[in-house]
Write an enzyme that holds these catalytic residues in place. Structure first.
Site, mmCIF file in Angstrom:
data_model
loop_
_atom_site.group_PDB
_atom_site.id
_atom_site.type_symbol
_atom_site.label_atom_id
_atom_site.label_comp_id
_atom_site.label_asym_id
_atom_site.label_seq_id
_atom_site.Cartn_x
_atom_site.Cartn_y
_atom_site.Cartn_z
ATOM 1 N N GLU A 1 0.840 -1.200 0.000
ATOM 2 C CA GLU A 1 0.000 0.000 0.000
ATOM 3 C C GLU A 1 0.875 1.250 0.000
ATOM 4 O OE1 GLU A 1 -0.148 2.211 2.649
ATOM 5 O OE2 GLU A 1 1.092 1.114 4.087
ATOM 6 N N GLU B 1 -2.048 8.832 5.688
ATOM 7 C CA GLU B 1 -3.119 9.290 6.556
ATOM 8 C C GLU B 1 -3.479 10.723 6.200
ATOM 9 O OE1 GLU B 1 -2.548 8.492 10.752
ATOM 10 O OE2 GLU B 1 -1.287 6.776 10.252
ATOM 11 N N PHE C 1 8.025 17.257 -0.489
ATOM 12 C CA PHE C 1 8.805 16.829 0.671
ATOM 13 C C PHE C 1 10.135 17.581 0.757
ATOM 14 C CE2 PHE C 1 6.288 13.140 -0.778
ATOM 15 C CZ PHE C 1 5.372 13.136 0.256
ATOM 16 N N LEU C 2 10.091 18.856 0.403
ATOM 17 C CA LEU C 2 11.290 19.666 0.435
ATOM 18 C C LEU C 2 11.075 20.891 1.339
ATOM 19 C CD1 LEU C 2 13.993 19.143 -1.000
ATOM 20 C CD2 LEU C 2 13.359 20.901 -2.665
ATOM 21 N N CYS D 1 4.698 5.005 10.653
ATOM 22 C CA CYS D 1 5.217 4.247 9.514
ATOM 23 C C CYS D 1 6.643 4.580 9.132
ATOM 24 C CB CYS D 1 4.299 4.465 8.295
ATOM 25 S SG CYS D 1 2.640 3.798 8.513
ATOM 26 N N LYS E 1 0.573 14.872 11.804
ATOM 27 C CA LYS E 1 0.413 15.592 10.545
ATOM 28 C C LYS E 1 -1.040 16.036 10.468
ATOM 29 C CE LYS E 1 -0.257 13.256 6.738
ATOM 30 N NZ LYS E 1 -0.074 12.375 5.560
#
Length: 442
Positions: A151, A155, A252-253, A263, A326
């Site tokens: 997967e 979330e 993601f920077l 995770c 998050k």
């Protein structure tokens, strides 16, 4: 239409079960937690995930989705998706005890030809081990085939990630298993979702590689932020410039408090542990530093707060905005926000926490902290305010309105969420990881 079982009713299992029902199949989801199953059978999802409760209720009503604690009730399924957790052991390796339990509990009821499909994130060799365990207990013997279909949901966006994924990975041992999975996912494939077909060991590696690469990218920009703090540079501008480079991209920077949750951290540690077991630990030596950089992010934000409090938290009130790891979830596992809040408390600070969704979970795990029912209640009388989870509510907050409630207008933006100019114009001092500290105009 296939008869499908989904074993494990956590974030992954419930979302996958509802998603497979949405794709037109009949699904029975199994979990040993009686209270959880009772809630789900009543249409109540026991955690927050946008859009999921509506999806569950819709397919309870259509009759394509059901929940049970009985493994025997799942025995008639053609395909069994395994969605149990693989938490971290003390040595960093993945704990596969829940997966072993599935083999012990489900295996004796597998009396006909079927496909058992792992979705859990597991180290290399797990599928072969599961196949061996099932062969020892399943009456159907070698008519039980194991495949792996990792997967990639996150979330907060799990429903969209399930119904509109960016790719499907099918780790299969033969053409029949591939055909069955393609038929299960036919609506997605027809909609153009890319399909990657591999052998099973490759599929096992893909998810770990994806999470580890993302973690490396996040930790890299946080390392740059550390360097920017030492040089007086602004990491936001560095990130913007890097984002235009097609070799790098902007996702993601964003520097800040780092990653948490149940995770990513465990996955990079499990990958290191498995690499050491296989004698290639050197291949992922960089992941130890990725992990260390991520942990340092929390200490660096804590120091920004300490500076705004005059060097000591004693007698100072700190408003922490955020508890979930998050936005878009109420999950507080390895929450950087709560880690910082508790560190302030242990340093004799007066901490008040507010989060739009995660308050109940935070209270249960961190009962020593104080909590406020609203954003304004949280900041009232604060000497400094820290944005530690990037909820839209915090981005939209009016600095003038909050400024009327605090004792001192000090802001630490731990998520690079806020427009610094707006806060400076309202008379706030402003600090963020990797950026020069800013003071309002005199």
């Amino acid at each position: 239409m296939y008869e499908v079982s989904v074993v494990g009713c956590g974030y992954l299992g419930v979302t996958h079960a509802a998603g497979i029902a949405e794709m037109g199949h009949r699904v029975i989801a199994v979990d040993i937690d009686e209270a959880k199953i009772a809630a789900l059978a009543d249409g109540r999802v026991p955690f927050f995930e946008p859009g999921l409760e509506e999806l569950v209720r819709r397919h309870l009503a259509t009759g394509r989705l059901a929940f049970t604690t009985s493994y025997e009730a799942a025995a008639t399924a053609d395909v069994h998706f395994v969605c149990v957790g693989t938490p971290q052991r003390p040595d960093g390796a993945a704990d596969l005890s829940h997966l072993d339990s599935v083999a012990d509990r489900l295996g004796p009821y597998l009396v006909k030809e079927c496909l058992v499909v792992g979705k859990s994130t597991v180290p290399s060799g797990t599928a072969a081990r599961l196949a061996e365990m099932l062969a020892g207990v399943a009456p159907a013997g070698n008519r039980v085939t194991v495949a792996w279909n990792p997967e990639f949901l996150a979330e907060g966006t799990a429903v969209a990630d399930t119904l509109r994924p960016d790719r499907l990975v099918l780790g299969v041992p033969d053409e029949r298993a591939e055909r069955v999975l393609r038929e299960i996912y036919a609506p997605l494939i027809e909609a153009g979702v890319p399909v990657v077909v591999s052998d099973i060991p490759t599929a096992e590696v893909i998810k770990y590689a994806a999470n580890s690469f993302m973690a490396t990218k996040l930790s890299f920009i946080n390392a740059v932020a550390e360097f920017c703090e030492a040089t007086g540079a602004d990491v936001r501008v560095v990130s913007e410039a890097l984002s235009y480079d097609p070799r790098i991209g902007g996702r993601f920077l964003t520097s800040g408090l780092g990653f948490g949750g149940g995770c990513v951290s465990k996955d990079i540690r499990a990958l290191q542990a498995r690499a050491h077991e296989l004698g290639v630990g050197h291949a992922f030596a960089l992941l130890a530093e990725v992990d260390a950089i991520n942990r340092r992010c929390r200490d660096r934000v804590l120091e920004l707060l300490r500076k705004q409090c005059g060097g000591s938290f004693a007698g100072r009130r700190v408003a922490v905005l955020g508890a979930a790891f998050k936005p878009g979830t109420d999950d507080i596992r390895d929450s950087p926000a709560l880690h910082v809040a508790d560190a302030v408390r242990r340093a004799d600070g007066d901490v008040v926490v507010y989060d739009p969704r995660a308050m109940e979970n935070a209270r249960r795990v961190y009962p020593e902290l104080s909590y406020a029912p609203t954003l304004l209640d949280a900041v009232r009388g604060a000497d400094t305010v820290a944005v530690l989870t990037d909820w839209p509510e915090f981005a939209a907050a009016d600095p003038a309105v909050l400024g009327a409630e605090v004792r001192q207008r000090n802001m630490v933006d731990g998520r690079q969420l806020l427009n610094a100019d707006r806060w400076l114009a309202a008379g706030w001092s402003f600090a963020a990881p990797g950026r020069p500290a800013l003071q309002p105009a005199a």
